[in-house]
Design a protein around this motif. Structure first.
Motif, short mmCIF file in Angstrom:
data_model
loop_
_atom_site.label_atom_id
_atom_site.label_comp_id
_atom_site.label_asym_id
_atom_site.label_seq_id
_atom_site.Cartn_x
_atom_site.Cartn_y
_atom_site.Cartn_z
N PHE A 58 39.33 42.28 -26.53
CA PHE A 58 37.86 42.65 -25.30
C PHE A 58 38.42 44.57 -25.04
O PHE A 58 37.17 45.06 -25.57
N SER A 59 39.13 44.60 -24.85
CA SER A 59 39.32 45.74 -23.82
C SER A 59 39.57 47.02 -25.34
O SER A 59 38.72 48.32 -24.40
N GLU A 60 40.09 46.46 -26.57
CA GLU A 60 39.80 47.23 -27.27
C GLU A 60 38.31 48.09 -27.66
O GLU A 60 38.61 49.06 -27.74
N LEU A 61 37.43 47.00 -27.62
CA LEU A 61 36.18 46.36 -28.59
C LEU A 61 35.89 47.80 -27.02
O LEU A 61 34.63 48.62 -27.30
N GLU A 62 36.45 47.66 -26.04
CA GLU A 62 35.24 48.75 -24.86
C GLU A 62 35.43 49.82 -25.31
O GLU A 62 34.78 50.65 -24.40
N ARG A 63 37.21 50.70 -25.52
CA ARG A 63 37.47 51.47 -25.50
C ARG A 63 37.04 52.23 -26.89
O ARG A 63 36.11 53.33 -26.94
N MET A 64 36.33 51.46 -27.54
CA MET A 64 36.23 51.97 -28.77
C MET A 64 34.24 52.40 -29.76
O MET A 64 34.04 53.06 -30.00
N VAL A 65 33.34 51.67 -28.40
CA VAL A 65 32.76 51.55 -28.23
C VAL A 65 31.63 52.74 -27.54
O VAL A 65 32.16 52.06 -25.77
N PRO A 66 31.50 53.42 -27.36
CA PRO A 66 30.77 54.74 -25.82
C PRO A 66 30.08 54.62 -25.51
O PRO A 66 29.43 53.89 -26.34
N ASN A 67 30.57 54.69 -24.61
CA ASN A 67 29.50 54.26 -23.20
C ASN A 67 29.05 52.64 -22.77
O ASN A 67 28.01 52.45 -22.16
N ILE A 68 29.26 52.19 -23.45
CA ILE A 68 28.74 50.48 -23.56
C ILE A 68 29.84 50.16 -21.89
O ILE A 68 30.34 50.59 -21.29
N ASN A 69 29.18 49.07 -21.79
CA ASN A 69 29.22 48.48 -20.38
C ASN A 69 30.06 47.38 -20.24
O ASN A 69 29.68 46.76 -21.44
N THR A 70 30.22 46.73 -19.25
CA THR A 70 31.45 45.78 -19.89
C THR A 70 30.21 44.34 -19.85
O THR A 70 30.63 43.82 -20.73
N ARG A 71 28.82 43.95 -18.93
CA ARG A 71 28.25 43.23 -19.22
C ARG A 71 27.75 43.72 -20.82
O ARG A 71 26.96 42.26 -21.23
N MET A 72 27.14 44.82 -21.65
CA MET A 72 26.28 44.70 -22.19
C MET A 72 27.55 44.11 -23.42
O MET A 72 27.28 43.59 -24.55
N LEU A 73 28.57 44.07 -23.30
CA LEU A 73 29.48 44.12 -24.23
C LEU A 73 29.85 42.52 -24.86
O LEU A 73 29.17 42.23 -25.44
N VAL A 74 29.74 42.15 -23.23
CA VAL A 74 30.07 41.02 -23.00
C VAL A 74 28.55 40.05 -24.12
O VAL A 74 28.75 39.05 -24.47
N LYS A 75 27.70 40.37 -23.45
CA LYS A 75 26.39 39.63 -24.19
C LYS A 75 25.99 40.26 -25.47
O LYS A 75 25.69 38.95 -26.30
N GLU A 76 26.20 40.43 -26.04
CA GLU A 76 26.40 41.61 -27.57
C GLU A 76 27.23 40.68 -28.01
O GLU A 76 27.17 40.34 -29.54
N LEU A 77 28.75 40.08 -28.02
CA LEU A 77 29.43 39.79 -28.13
C LEU A 77 28.98 38.33 -28.31
O LEU A 77 29.10 37.39 -29.45
N LYS A 78 27.98 37.63 -27.01
CA LYS A 78 27.86 35.99 -27.26
C LYS A 78 27.17 36.04 -28.35
O LYS A 78 26.70 35.13 -28.97
N ASN A 79 25.80 36.87 -27.87
CA ASN A 79 24.97 36.84 -28.77
C ASN A 79 25.29 37.03 -30.56
O ASN A 79 24.79 36.05 -31.68
N MET A 80 26.59 37.28 -31.20
CA MET A 80 26.80 37.10 -31.80
C MET A 80 27.40 36.11 -32.61
O MET A 80 27.49 35.85 -33.57
N GLU A 81 28.63 36.05 -31.29
CA GLU A 81 29.40 34.28 -32.27
C GLU A 81 28.14 33.75 -31.97
O GLU A 81 28.18 32.76 -32.41
N ALA A 82 27.17 33.64 -31.27
CA ALA A 82 26.53 32.11 -31.85
C ALA A 82 26.19 31.96 -32.68
O ALA A 82 25.08 31.18 -33.35
N ASN A 83 25.28 33.38 -33.14
CA ASN A 83 24.64 33.69 -34.63
C ASN A 83 25.46 33.76 -36.05
O ASN A 83 25.42 34.29 -37.16
N GLY A 84 26.83 33.87 -35.68
CA GLY A 84 27.75 33.43 -36.65
C GLY A 84 28.16 34.54 -36.96
O GLY A 84 29.06 35.35 -38.05
#
Length: 108
Positions: A41-67
């Motif tokens: 998770f922390s690597e993704l946070e560093r690799m995606v410029p300007n994303i905040n933790t809340r948005m990263l969690v939200k996007e990852l949950k959406n992508m997980e739910a969609n396989g």
């Protein structure tokens, strides 16, 4: 694009459904970061410029739910979480790479 599929208000347009899965502001950047393999998770946070933790969690949950991604939790203190692309997510690689090339040529 088949206009009939988008004309009915009861039927969702296929393109709208696709954008619901990968159309978030950060989704393609996250998927692009995962093309090189498993990421914490922390690597993704560093690799995606300007994303905040809340948005990263939200996007990852959406992508997980969609396989698109798989979330793996390890019993460590603190807990370690790793994300990888599924086969379905891997199939997006040539598409996202082509979008990237298009953007470099026409947008950037």
């Amino acid at each position: 694009m088949d206009k009939k599929k988008c004309s009915s208000s009861k039927e969702k347009c296929a393109l709208q459904e696709i954008l619901g899965v990968i159309g978030g502001k950060w989704s393609m950047s996250i998927i692009y970061a995962l093309f090189t393999g498993k990421k914490r998770f922390s690597e993704l946070e560093r690799m995606v410029p300007n994303i905040n933790t809340r948005m990263l969690v939200k996007e990852l949950k959406n992508m997980e739910a969609n396989g698109i991604v798989v979330r793996e939790v390890f019993a460590t203190v603190p807990p370690t979480v790793e994300y990888t692309l599924t086969t379905k997510g891997r199939k997006l690689e040539p598409i996202i790479n082509e979008l990237y090339k298009w953007g470099v040529e026409y947008v950037g």
